[in-house]
Each structure stands twice: as C-alpha cells, then as structure tokens.
Write an enzyme that holds these catalytic residues in place. Sequence first.
Site, PDB file in Angstrom:
ATOM      1  N   GLY A 225       0.826  -1.373  -0.073  1.00 49.09           N
ATOM      2  CA  GLY A 225       0.085   0.052  -0.025  1.00 49.09           C
ATOM      3  C   GLY A 225       0.857   1.195  -0.166  1.00 49.09           C
ATOM      4  N   ILE A 226       0.202   2.337   0.104  1.00 49.99           N
ATOM      5  CA  ILE A 226       0.911   3.675   0.191  1.00 49.99           C
ATOM      6  C   ILE A 226       1.473   3.993   1.487  1.00 49.99           C
ATOM      7  CG2 ILE A 226      -1.094   4.917   1.055  1.00 49.99           C
ATOM      8  CD1 ILE A 226      -0.585   7.074  -1.296  1.00 49.99           C
ATOM      9  N   GLY A 227       2.689   4.784   1.137  1.00 44.67           N
ATOM     10  CA  GLY A 227       3.218   5.142   2.590  1.00 44.67           C
ATOM     11  C   GLY A 227       4.723   4.416   2.346  1.00 44.67           C
ATOM     12  N   ILE A 229       6.162   3.018   4.868  1.00 46.21           N
ATOM     13  CA  ILE A 229       6.383   1.393   5.843  1.00 46.21           C
ATOM     14  C   ILE A 229       6.274   0.247   4.720  1.00 46.21           C
ATOM     15  CG2 ILE A 229       5.423  -0.139   7.189  1.00 46.21           C
ATOM     16  CD1 ILE A 229       4.866   2.158   9.094  1.00 46.21           C
ATOM     17  N   GLU A 248      -2.223  -2.327  -6.138  1.00 41.72           N
ATOM     18  CA  GLU A 248      -2.969  -1.409  -6.615  1.00 41.72           C
ATOM     19  C   GLU A 248      -2.004  -0.177  -7.083  1.00 41.72           C
ATOM     20  OE1 GLU A 248      -5.437  -0.475  -3.616  1.00 41.72           O
ATOM     21  OE2 GLU A 248      -4.174   1.062  -2.609  1.00 41.72           O
ATOM     22  N   GLY A 346      -7.574   0.596  -0.908  1.00 41.66           N
ATOM     23  CA  GLY A 346      -7.419  -0.913  -1.035  1.00 41.66           C
ATOM     24  C   GLY A 346      -7.220  -1.706   0.070  1.00 41.66           C
TER      25      GLY A 346
END
Length: 625
Positions: A225-227, A229, A248, A346
């Site tokens: 996912g985004i970010g 980490i 995604e 997502g």
Amino acid sequence: MRENATAPLDPHWQEKYKGMITTPEKAVATIRPGQRVFLGTGGAQPLQLVRALVARRQELADIQIIHMLTLGEAPYAYKELTDHFTVNTFFVADNVRNLIQEGYGDYTPIYLSEVPRLFTSGQMPLDVALIQVCPPDLQGRVSLGISVDIVKSAAENASLVIAQVKPQMPRTLGDSFISVYDIDMLVPVDDPLVEAQPTLGDETTRAIGEHIASLVDDGSTIEMGIGRIPHGVIEFLKGKKDLGIHTEMITDAIIDLIEAGVVTGAQKTTDRGKIVTSFAIGSKRLYDYVNNNPLFSFNPTEYVNDPFVIGQQNKMVAINTALEVDLTGQVCADSLGTHFYSGIGGQVDFNRGAARSPGGRAIIALPSTAQNGTRSRIVSTLTSGAGVVVTRGSAHYVVTEYGVAYLHGKSVQERAMALISIAHPKFREQLLREAIEYKYVHAEKADVEGRIFIGPKELQTTMLLEDGTLITFRPIHPTDEPRTRDLFYALSQETVYYRYMSHMKRIPRKQIQNFVYIDHRNEVAIVATLPEAYGEDIIAVGRYYLDPKTNRAEVAFVVRDDWQNRGIGTFMLKHLTNIAKRNAIAGFTAEVLRENRRMQAVFHHSGLKVRSQLVEGVYHFELDF
C-alpha cells in the site's frame, strides 16, 4: 481487452484528429455550474485543465470535484472557493487534507474496488471527466498511462470526456486503453508529469520492514500500500526468489526488486509473469521504466482490487499501514480521532483477498509510537471518533518495530497480550493495566507487569535437518504461553519425568508464565519452532538461569518426543552456550537423572570441559566455557 503488444504512436495524430483538438480554456468553457467533475489520479492529474477551470471560478458555482488522490497542487481546494468548488475525495491526500479537516470538503469512505460501481450504476453520475493520456497510436487508441485505476470507469461513464494529451505520459500496457473516439476533446500539453520522489526510511521503518520480510516466503505475490512502511520492506526482500506483484500502486522501489532478479512472477496463479497494478506514483525513472514495458499490466481497479481475484493468488501477502490498533485488533487507518487523514483505499480489498488466499498473509504495519514517541499507536481503546477500517474479526498480522503479533483466531486475551508485547516498552505496563481494567485479560496477569520483554533478534538462528526440515530457534515470546502449555501436554510421561524430575500431570499457569515472561539477561529461553498455517509450532524449549554469585547458569531443555534423536538437543545446547559466552558467563550447571542417558550423552559430547558427580540418583554436571 488487455493490450500487451507495443504499437507505434501516430506522429500525425494532431492533424488526423484536429477537429477534436482545442485549448485548455476552450475545453473547460463547456463546463456548467452545478456539474460533477472527475479528475485523474496521482501524477496523471490534468493540471492545465484544472488551472483553466479554476480560472473560470467567477462564472461557476457548485462544481463538485471528484477524485481519489492527486499529486501536486490542488488550486480548487481552498475554503475561499467553496461557493465555486466543493471537493469530494475517496482518499484524503495532503493537498486537500486541511480543507477536509476544516469541514469545507467531503470524504467518501468506500472500498476502492467498489468505486467504479458508483459510476456505472448511476449512484454517482459524472458530468465531466478531466483525464490525461498518451498520444494516440496508429490504431486510434490512447493509454491512460500511469493512472488506470478508477479513471477508466470514470471515462467510460462521464457525459463529457476531456483529455490532456501529453507526450511525457507513458504508454502503459494491459487493460489501459480507450479509443480516441470515446474522448470528446483533446488538449495537447507538453510539460513534465507530476513526480513524487522516493521517501527515505529510518531505523523504525527498516526494523518494521525486516519483520515483514520474514513473513514473505519465496514464490509469494505481494501488494504494498501507500506510505513509507510498505516500501521499507523492499531492501529485505532482495534475498527472496520468484516473487510476484499484484498491487494497486507501484513506486520506484519496484525497479530495485526487478533488477535484483527477485520479481519474476513465475509462481503466480493468475497473470503469471506479469506485474499487475492500476496506477504508478513516483519519479521520471519509474515513468520511463513502465513505458511500453510488457512486464507491466496496468488494469482498472475493479480487477486489481477485486478480493476474489486477489484471493486466487497462492501465498498472497498484503502489506498495509494503520494509524492505531486497539488491543482487540480493531484497525484505524483513515482518521486521527474525528479528523480524516487518509482513506480506506484498497486496504480492506487486499486484506480480505490475502486472507482467503492459500498460504496468504494479511499484514497491518505501523510504528509503535506517534508524536515524537509521546503517544502509543497500540492502544487499549481507539481514539474517540476514530473509524475502524479493518475489523477485529478480519485482522491477521500486526507488525511494529518490536515484532509481529498474529491475531486471527485468537481470543481477546491472546490478542491483547500479543499486541502489548509489540508496543513500545514504555507503554506496555500502562496497556497491561488498562487491559486488566477492561477485562480483556485475566486479573492474574497483573503479576507479569514490568516483565513483558522481547528477546533480541540476535538470539535467532536456524538448523537444517538431514531431511531438509528447517527449524527456527528464537527467543521465547510472551505470546508463547499457550504454545508452551501445548508442548508440555504433548510430551510423554517419561520425557516429563526426565525434564522436571517429577510425574507431573499438569503444569500450573503460574509456572508457564514464569517460563515465558523473562528478562533475556539473567534468564534466557530459546524455543525451536516449525511454521504452521496458524503461525508456528514449538517443538523444543531450552533455557538457562544465571546465578550471579557464581557467574554460572543452570541449563535445561526438552524436545518433543517425535523430534528426539535428531540432533535438536545438541544444537540447542550449542546455541545456548554461544549466548552465554557473549554474556561473559563462566559455564553451565545441570541436574540430570541417572536414567536419562540421552541427556548425559548430549553434555558429554558438547565439546566443553565437563565434570559430573552422582548424588542420590542425580548427576550434577558442571560445564566450563
């Protein structure tokens, strides 16, 4: 239809489609007050069209701007313009966050996989779609480039489609194409795409990444996912083999994995050999890399984020982040209390998909603290007003820089203790007291206050048996209490008698707690584990207790009967010896029953200087380092 073959761009496209070509100002002049206008995602936000639209603000009122997240400027997102433009976003990015948090814009919480249905069903009709595409090819098709996601559905369902045509937009392959004749106006623009430079991690994100990487098996398919980490894990995946990607979003970090030979997609269940994604956010390096690259398959959100599609992958690993996790496993990921901060995105789609995947792992990662270490992100109760994105029934793995907590199928008490053990040490006692107050854990757990420690990762090692079985040796963990109890009841009565010198039929809970809640300094305990679908199985335990007066430690270990005579006890003694030597301990002592010849043999063949004395049926061993 997915397009995977390259095709040359049409060098004469402006002449061929000159009747559709216009300027940004003329294009947006067709937009009327009260209309709903969709904007392309990420770096594909059509900024020239957006700027031209905002320049018309005095002529417009009640324009609703719909988007997921956009990079760079958002000139419509000012409270002074709310009579002209209102924002309704599916994800609260930093360029609209203040507007949303001050109550001048809207946030629509929804699973990303379900957004296209809002458009196709008419529940959220779109009057205008402002998008960005690459120049047409010879077949009259344009690629949506780095932003297919929900943009394709928006373009297919909007009454009016206006497209910036940019030579810098990559021609991405996959289900990323639309016909130029499905666009109403073409606006040539020649300026760079909006870029997002890779963000550097710190010690915390690297520690989290290392823990996450330990959960990724060879042949897994991963989503990030985004970010910062999720991408902190990248450097620790470089030793993996045949990873696949179904995610995604991709960033620059994906290039390093590809070039290291880690990502092949050879073991993917679907889209084998392809990196499947729906949008890219990164630098020009990434945008150039995906251009006409058949390794990548860009697809709409309704495919990429479909939990049923995700769940078909074998060993699907979903890596997402959170803002808070409470002691029952509820995950807050889109708000800080009552202030919306990001979005559902997502996360739920991939969490659900990975959970149903054979051998899949759904991971939620977060730093243990916030606000410069003054606040714990592992909390007894979520902040007032915080929303639950992943429910306690759907939470599987939670990771901080202090370790991994596996929650799925665990009781509230087991969850609370697991999460407390990976919280920042300075908050563990407070969390334990609150867990007892809320009746999440038994009151007797008050006895372990101040004793919740995680052993250092330096104490971990592995052993490969002759039959190829890999056994992991690691420090005992506070959450090993039920597995340690299971080990005891799996032992034969003979083994119990040899280990405890008593015909014990049961083991008191207090004794189990004393086994697992140790300081890893004066007391060290190592468990030998095998991976299982539910986590891991303990097949042996070894420990020593230091007597500071003599600087010697009493050592003892036990191996489950069905794993005896395979060298595990010998390996365990050697590992404990190495640990004790590093701690400057002079040697071991041990008590062994006369009948226990196998344990005597382990000591006599340890390679150490061994002395023993038989007293009343018990051998007293001294082993010098």
